[in-house]
Design a protein around this motif. Structure first.
Motif, PDB file in Angstrom:
ATOM      1  N   UNK A 160       0.805  -1.221   0.000  1.00  0.00           N
ATOM      2  CA  UNK A 160       0.000   0.000   0.000  1.00  0.00           C
ATOM      3  C   UNK A 160       0.840   1.274   0.000  1.00  0.00           C
ATOM      4  N   UNK A 161       2.149   1.169   0.179  1.00  0.00           N
ATOM      5  CA  UNK A 161       3.015   2.344   0.034  1.00  0.00           C
ATOM      6  C   UNK A 161       4.459   1.876  -0.072  1.00  0.00           C
ATOM      7  N   UNK A 162       5.308   2.757  -0.602  1.00  0.00           N
ATOM      8  CA  UNK A 162       6.720   2.429  -0.687  1.00  0.00           C
ATOM      9  C   UNK A 162       7.048   1.322  -1.652  1.00  0.00           C
ATOM     10  N   UNK A 163       6.353   1.251  -2.789  1.00  0.00           N
ATOM     11  CA  UNK A 163       6.606   0.209  -3.779  1.00  0.00           C
ATOM     12  C   UNK A 163       7.639   0.716  -4.786  1.00  0.00           C
ATOM     13  N   UNK A 164       8.489  -0.181  -5.275  1.00  0.00           N
ATOM     14  CA  UNK A 164       9.470   0.166  -6.308  1.00  0.00           C
ATOM     15  C   UNK A 164       8.901  -0.206  -7.678  1.00  0.00           C
ATOM     16  N   UNK A 165       9.073   0.630  -8.702  1.00  0.00           N
ATOM     17  CA  UNK A 165       9.765   1.923  -8.728  1.00  0.00           C
ATOM     18  C   UNK A 165       8.829   3.127  -8.607  1.00  0.00           C
ATOM     19  N   UNK A 166       7.508   2.884  -8.656  1.00  0.00           N
ATOM     20  CA  UNK A 166       6.544   3.980  -8.557  1.00  0.00           C
ATOM     21  C   UNK A 166       5.687   3.755  -7.324  1.00  0.00           C
ATOM     22  N   UNK A 167       5.658   4.750  -6.436  1.00  0.00           N
ATOM     23  CA  UNK A 167       4.886   4.622  -5.206  1.00  0.00           C
ATOM     24  C   UNK A 167       3.403   4.817  -5.490  1.00  0.00           C
ATOM     25  N   UNK A 168       2.584   4.612  -4.459  1.00  0.00           N
ATOM     26  CA  UNK A 168       1.138   4.660  -4.635  1.00  0.00           C
ATOM     27  C   UNK A 168       0.656   6.042  -5.050  1.00  0.00           C
ATOM     28  N   UNK A 169       1.429   7.090  -4.708  1.00  0.00           N
ATOM     29  CA  UNK A 169       1.040   8.449  -5.108  1.00  0.00           C
ATOM     30  C   UNK A 169       1.634   8.831  -6.459  1.00  0.00           C
ATOM     31  N   UNK A 170       2.141   7.819  -7.191  1.00  0.00           N
ATOM     32  CA  UNK A 170       2.661   7.973  -8.553  1.00  0.00           C
ATOM     33  C   UNK A 170       3.944   8.801  -8.612  1.00  0.00           C
ATOM     34  N   UNK A 171       4.668   8.829  -7.520  1.00  0.00           N
ATOM     35  CA  UNK A 171       5.989   9.452  -7.515  1.00  0.00           C
ATOM     36  C   UNK A 171       7.057   8.368  -7.629  1.00  0.00           C
ATOM     37  N   UNK A 172       8.210   8.763  -8.203  1.00  0.00           N
ATOM     38  CA  UNK A 172       9.335   7.837  -8.313  1.00  0.00           C
ATOM     39  C   UNK A 172       9.792   7.445  -6.917  1.00  0.00           C
ATOM     40  N   UNK A 173       9.967   6.142  -6.694  1.00  0.00           N
ATOM     41  CA  UNK A 173      10.390   5.641  -5.389  1.00  0.00           C
ATOM     42  C   UNK A 173      11.531   4.668  -5.600  1.00  0.00           C
ATOM     43  N   UNK A 174      12.709   5.003  -5.072  1.00  0.00           N
ATOM     44  CA  UNK A 174      13.938   4.280  -5.409  1.00  0.00           C
ATOM     45  C   UNK A 174      14.125   2.974  -4.652  1.00  0.00           C
ATOM     46  N   UNK A 175      13.312   2.707  -3.657  1.00  0.00           N
ATOM     47  CA  UNK A 175      13.505   1.493  -2.875  1.00  0.00           C
ATOM     48  C   UNK A 175      12.194   0.795  -2.597  1.00  0.00           C
ATOM     49  N   UNK A 176      12.232  -0.104  -1.611  1.00  0.00           N
ATOM     50  CA  UNK A 176      11.030  -0.814  -1.183  1.00  0.00           C
ATOM     51  C   UNK A 176      10.877  -0.638   0.321  1.00  0.00           C
ATOM     52  N   UNK A 177       9.644  -0.717   0.787  1.00  0.00           N
ATOM     53  CA  UNK A 177       9.364  -0.685   2.214  1.00  0.00           C
ATOM     54  C   UNK A 177       9.083  -2.108   2.680  1.00  0.00           C
ATOM     55  N   UNK A 178       9.865  -2.558   3.651  1.00  0.00           N
ATOM     56  CA  UNK A 178       9.753  -3.912   4.177  1.00  0.00           C
ATOM     57  C   UNK A 178       9.361  -3.847   5.645  1.00  0.00           C
TER      58      UNK A 178
END
Length: 332
Positions: free
Chosen positions: A35-53
């Protein structure tokens, strides 16, 4: 270089499925938050360089994924607020600022050095660790271990620290997952700098042929990982290798023979895992890839260790019989 996940839960060691190439990683995959912090595009459609574990338990330590060197780190005594208020009007301390950045360098073959980085963010503050896990060791080790936090991660510091020649080793504990905006997780990244990327992927004589439609066999002697074969149309296949005779025939069961259509290409992947060979294949026609084996296919014959073990009892029996015979001869 051996690389492992940033979490190593005991449950990842219990798989008995020999076909699973990395059961630990399969288990840690379940920690990824969808639900958040997904690679490579976060849920808010922003670039996200990592993953949330998010590990299942608060006492699951964050660990170095490989041997390396500390580039920078920060240890916080307590969390900070993001502007939100508690019901009593006080600041909600709901975010952690601790992190560790590691540099990893290793040889990957014939004169090829690769450098990459791993980043561990939202590491829990020291007060949070003590509240959840109890007091920290009074005399922590100077260097990292797989059981406790080292001294350099056991006391808060004033801002970001940039040490020199501070080594870490795979499985060393780096901390525990903290929170950001009250959501508990570890922000984890693996990345390369542009210079390091080009130095490895574009090195003269070793260029990686990613995206090349008609790759050529490299002249380099480097060999690692999975093998991929591109077989052009018009190739004729036999049911068994011509030299697979006698004892060798058992390792090459008869398959269908034929000729690949001239307008097609065959792609074959092969790799070894725990003594067994696995293959997958795809056929390309008119620019469309169709999997012939959706899942890797394990060779039909037993692996080397199994064959050796099947022969070993007979060898022991023969050796014992020979020893008995020699003893009898000596006695006579």
């Amino acid at each position: 270089m051996i690389i492992s996940p940033p979490f190593l839960p005991a449950e990842g060691l219990t798989s008995k499925d020999l076909a699973k190439t990395d059961p630990m990683m399969d288990f840690v995959d379940q920690y990824e938050l969808g639900h958040h912090g997904v690679y490579p595009i976060a849920i808010d459609r922003r670039w996200h360089c990592g993953v949330h574990l998010a590990p299942a338990f608060q006492d699951e330590p964050v660990r170095a994924i490989a041997d390396g060197e500390v580039v920078a780190y920060r240890v916080s005594q307590r969390p900070i607020g993001d502007g939100k208020k508690n019901t009593d009007g006080s600041d909600s301390l709901n975010s952690n600022t601790g992190f560790v950045l590691l540099r990893h360098t290793t040889e990957t073959g014939e004169g090829r050095t690769i450098t990459f980085y791993s980043l561990y963010m939202q590491l829990r503050d020291l007060d949070g660790i003590r509240n959840a896990l109890g007091p920290l060791p009074s005399n922590p080790p100077e260097t990292g271990t797989s059981t406790v936090l080292p001294k350099w991660l056991s006391c808060s510091n004033d801002g970001v620290q940039v040490p020199k020649n501070l080594k870490v080793y795979r499985k060393d504990i780096l901390g525990y997952a903290g929170v950001r905006h009250a959501h508990r997780h570890l922000h984890f990244e693996i990345f390369m700098t542009e210079g390091d990327f080009k130095a490895w992927f574009d090195q003269s004589g070793h260029a990686v042929q990613l995206g090349v439609k008609n790759p050529t066999t490299p002249a380099s002697k480097d060999y690692w990982g999975h093998s991929y074969f591109v077989i052009p149309g018009g190739q004729t296949f036999v049911s068994t290798p011509p030299l697979a005779i006698g004892a060798a025939a058992a390792y090459f069961p008869s398959l269908q023979s034929g000729t690949l259509d001239t307008g097609s290409k065959l792609y074959v992947e092969a790799y070894f895992h725990k003594g067994q060979r696995y293959t997958r294949s795809w056929v390309e026609k008119d620019g469309t890839l169709t999997p012939l084996t959706p899942a890797p296919v394990r060779d039909a014959y037993a692996d080397t260790s199994t064959r050796c073990m099947s022969v070993l009892p007979r060898s022991i029996h023969n050796a014992q019989a020979m020893a008995t015979s020699c003893s009898a001869s000596a006695g006579s």
